[in-house]
Enzyme design. Sequence first.
Site, PDB file in Angstrom:
ATOM      1  N   ASP A 334       0.842  -1.188   0.000  1.00 40.37           N
ATOM      2  CA  ASP A 334       0.000   0.000   0.000  1.00 40.37           C
ATOM      3  C   ASP A 334       0.884   1.248   0.000  1.00 40.37           C
ATOM      4  O   ASP A 334       2.107   1.151  -0.049  1.00 40.37           O
ATOM      5  CB  ASP A 334      -0.930  -0.001   1.231  1.00 40.37           C
ATOM      6  N   ASP A 336       1.497   4.665   2.325  1.00 35.30           N
ATOM      7  CA  ASP A 336       1.177   5.288   3.615  1.00 35.30           C
ATOM      8  C   ASP A 336       1.584   6.757   3.554  1.00 35.30           C
ATOM      9  O   ASP A 336       2.754   7.065   3.354  1.00 35.30           O
ATOM     10  CB  ASP A 336       1.953   4.585   4.737  1.00 35.30           C
ATOM     11  N   ASP A 437      -3.259   4.611   2.676  1.00 32.68           N
ATOM     12  CA  ASP A 437      -3.591   5.039   4.034  1.00 32.68           C
ATOM     13  C   ASP A 437      -3.226   6.504   4.176  1.00 32.68           C
ATOM     14  O   ASP A 437      -2.078   6.889   3.928  1.00 32.68           O
ATOM     15  CB  ASP A 437      -2.780   4.242   5.081  1.00 32.68           C
TER      16      ASP A 437
HETATM   17  N1  CTP Z   1       1.066   1.328  11.590  1.00 32.50           N
HETATM   18  C1  CTP Z   1       0.731   1.924  12.768  1.00 32.50           C
HETATM   19  N2  CTP Z   1      -0.575   1.983  13.147  1.00 32.50           N
HETATM   20  C2  CTP Z   1      -1.534   1.439  12.364  1.00 32.50           C
HETATM   21  C3  CTP Z   1      -1.198   0.821  11.144  1.00 32.50           C
HETATM   22  C4  CTP Z   1       0.139   0.780  10.786  1.00 32.50           C
HETATM   23  O1  CTP Z   1       1.588   2.419  13.472  1.00 32.50           O
HETATM   24  N3  CTP Z   1      -2.779   1.498  12.755  1.00 32.50           N
HETATM   25  C5  CTP Z   1       2.482   1.256  11.234  1.00 32.50           C
HETATM   26  C6  CTP Z   1       2.924  -0.177  11.141  1.00 32.50           C
HETATM   27  O2  CTP Z   1       3.434  -0.607  12.372  1.00 32.50           O
HETATM   28  C7  CTP Z   1       3.992  -0.123  10.110  1.00 32.50           C
HETATM   29  C8  CTP Z   1       3.679   1.121   9.266  1.00 32.50           C
HETATM   30  O3  CTP Z   1       2.674   1.800   9.968  1.00 32.50           O
HETATM   31  O4  CTP Z   1       5.215   0.048  10.731  1.00 32.50           O
HETATM   32  C9  CTP Z   1       3.257   0.791   7.893  1.00 32.50           C
HETATM   33  O5  CTP Z   1       2.299  -0.232   7.915  1.00 32.50           O
HETATM   34  P1  CTP Z   1       1.992  -1.151   6.657  1.00 32.50           P
HETATM   35  O6  CTP Z   1       1.564  -0.332   5.501  1.00 32.50           O
HETATM   36  O7  CTP Z   1       1.045  -2.200   7.101  1.00 32.50           O
HETATM   37  O8  CTP Z   1       3.391  -1.875   6.413  1.00 32.50           O
HETATM   38  P2  CTP Z   1       4.643  -1.507   5.506  1.00 32.50           P
HETATM   39  O9  CTP Z   1       5.825  -1.693   6.359  1.00 32.50           O
HETATM   40  O10 CTP Z   1       4.458  -0.175   4.855  1.00 32.50           O
HETATM   41  O11 CTP Z   1       4.630  -2.664   4.455  1.00 32.50           O
HETATM   42  P3  CTP Z   1       4.156  -2.574   2.912  1.00 32.50           P
HETATM   43  O12 CTP Z   1       5.346  -2.027   2.191  1.00 32.50           O
HETATM   44  O13 CTP Z   1       3.833  -3.961   2.527  1.00 32.50           O
HETATM   45  O14 CTP Z   1       2.969  -1.666   2.862  1.00 32.50           O
HETATM   46 MN    MN Z   2       2.684   0.275   3.771  1.00 35.49          MN
HETATM   47 MN    MN Z   3      -0.434   0.833   5.533  1.00 37.28          MN
END
Ligand code: CTP
Ligand code: MN
Ligand code: MN
Length: 512
Positions: A334, A336, A437
């Site tokens: 995704d 962020d 997100d």
């Molecule tokens: N996070 C958080 N609170 C949330 C959701 C996510 O603090 N409610 C943090 C997660 O702990 C993570 C970061 O935001 O460290 C990003 O989350 P995610 O998108 O799920 O993981 P990525 O590491 O970005 O993996 P990807 O590259 O697959 O998206």
């Molecule tokens: Mn992510």
């Molecule tokens: Mn995310």
Amino acid sequence: MMSQFPVKKKKKQRLRLPSPPAPLAHPVRFPKVVLCLVEKRMGATRKAFLTTLARQRGFLVEDANSDRVTHVVSEGNSGDEVVEWLLKKGSRGIDVLGGCPVLLNTSWFTESMSAGRPAEIEPRHRLQVAAHAETLEARCQVPVYACQRRTLLAHRNQTLTEVLQTMAEEAHFCGSEARSLAFSRAASVLKSLPWTVRRVQELRSLPCIGEHSRRIIQEVLEDGASAEVERVKHSERYQAMKVFTKIFGVGVKTASRWYQEGLRTLADLQAHRAKLSKEQEVGLLHYDDLNTPVERSDAEAISQVVRDAVRQCLPGASVTLAGGFRRGKQTGHDVDLLLTHPTEGQEVGLLKKVISWLDKQGFLLYHSSRRNTFQALEDPELGSNSSASTMDHFERCLSIFCLHFPGGVQIGAGAQKPGGAVTGSGVSSFWKAVRVDLVVTPFSQFPFALLGWTGSKNFERDLRRYSKHEKKMALSNHALYHLEQAFSTACEMSPAGTVVLCLQENIFDRCL
Ligand code: CTP
Ligand code: MN
Ligand code: MN
């Protein structure tokens, strides 16, 4: 005995040496024997000569930092000196007590060259090592907390970490979070190693490798695969759970319930659409796109779109790409994005306006917002029953973006959808669905939010544990404060974007 070879020359000549011929210039006759010649005391000239000679005889010769080295040949050094030299040269997988690689003096080399094959190793050939295993392993000590370990994007233990992650996922599917965490920690440790694990003895000094992980690693190292992992991967439940949890909006609980109800595939779900929430229905609709890795270029394009939206809604507000892309990953699941404004309070109401702007422009296929829950921060009663203690209280939007690719250029698995999306100008184009997100933070909390949203999950979890257990401080996505003394920690953003939390340990001045 070694008089047939030239003796060590003056130091000056070493630098002008031509490099030895490429290893494959001569046919390899003994693929299981990989030599490493210790340059210390042997000198570069002599080492180059002996290397050429060995290769001409069909031996493999590699550098000290190669994991493949089986025989280390030294002239004039003690066993301990050789170990010291190997460690200095970056050799990591050495297990001296286990006899790998075997440390030999040049008599073995001379005899092997004369015989034209590896000589039988006798006690007189071996170098004695006085240093104990503990001393050697201490040199390669891996810290217990993930936040103290340097982990590169590409690591050297892919096969092992994949099987451990499969086990972690399976445990998660069973609701065994502690077991899942144990496998995930073991995988995290292996990701940080600067060498490739080839023998189970190399795990001896590593933290967080439990008995079960160790057994699986051993099976993979010895047999090429683990029967247990293979069984999991082929089990009907694991496969169905994997398919279901990959649907946006579906967690382990829902997937588990569907499995118990006899559903197994996406087709089964299509036939029982009434079971789906609005979110899950959209997730199912865009299943393929949402399970195709998001490219960095996609993430940048989306960041730009959101930046445009933010500029329209609140000039001066910023948009920062966090998550895996911030850690330098080239793909992710995704995008962020963190939104803030340098004047505290200005960010209130921003998310609603941004979403409305994006929606009008046709960028959103789905969105679901949650207001901030800051009151829970002040009221521990409210805060304690939030679903996960690591969840933060920021205003947030979970969305699915419609990312357009201009000019009909086909990118990734997005492909052209039947009756495809229509851009603002009314021109049909190629597009793909991408999970995004959006998180809005007050400016004073932004550095903590950025640290928390950069991940990885293991890093964040251990950073909190480290703060609590080693520093008696509580770190969240909102603040860092002392648990015993009544002060919180000021946080600064350096011009380079480095978050500096005012602690002595340099683990906290991680460059973000
Ligand atoms: N996070 C958080 N609170 C949330 C959701 C996510 O603090 N409610 C943090 C997660 O702990 C993570 C970061 O935001 O460290 C990003 O989350 P995610 O998108 O799920 O993981 P990525 O590491 O970005 O993996 P990807 O590259 O697959 O998206
Ligand atoms: Mn992510
Ligand atoms: Mn995310």
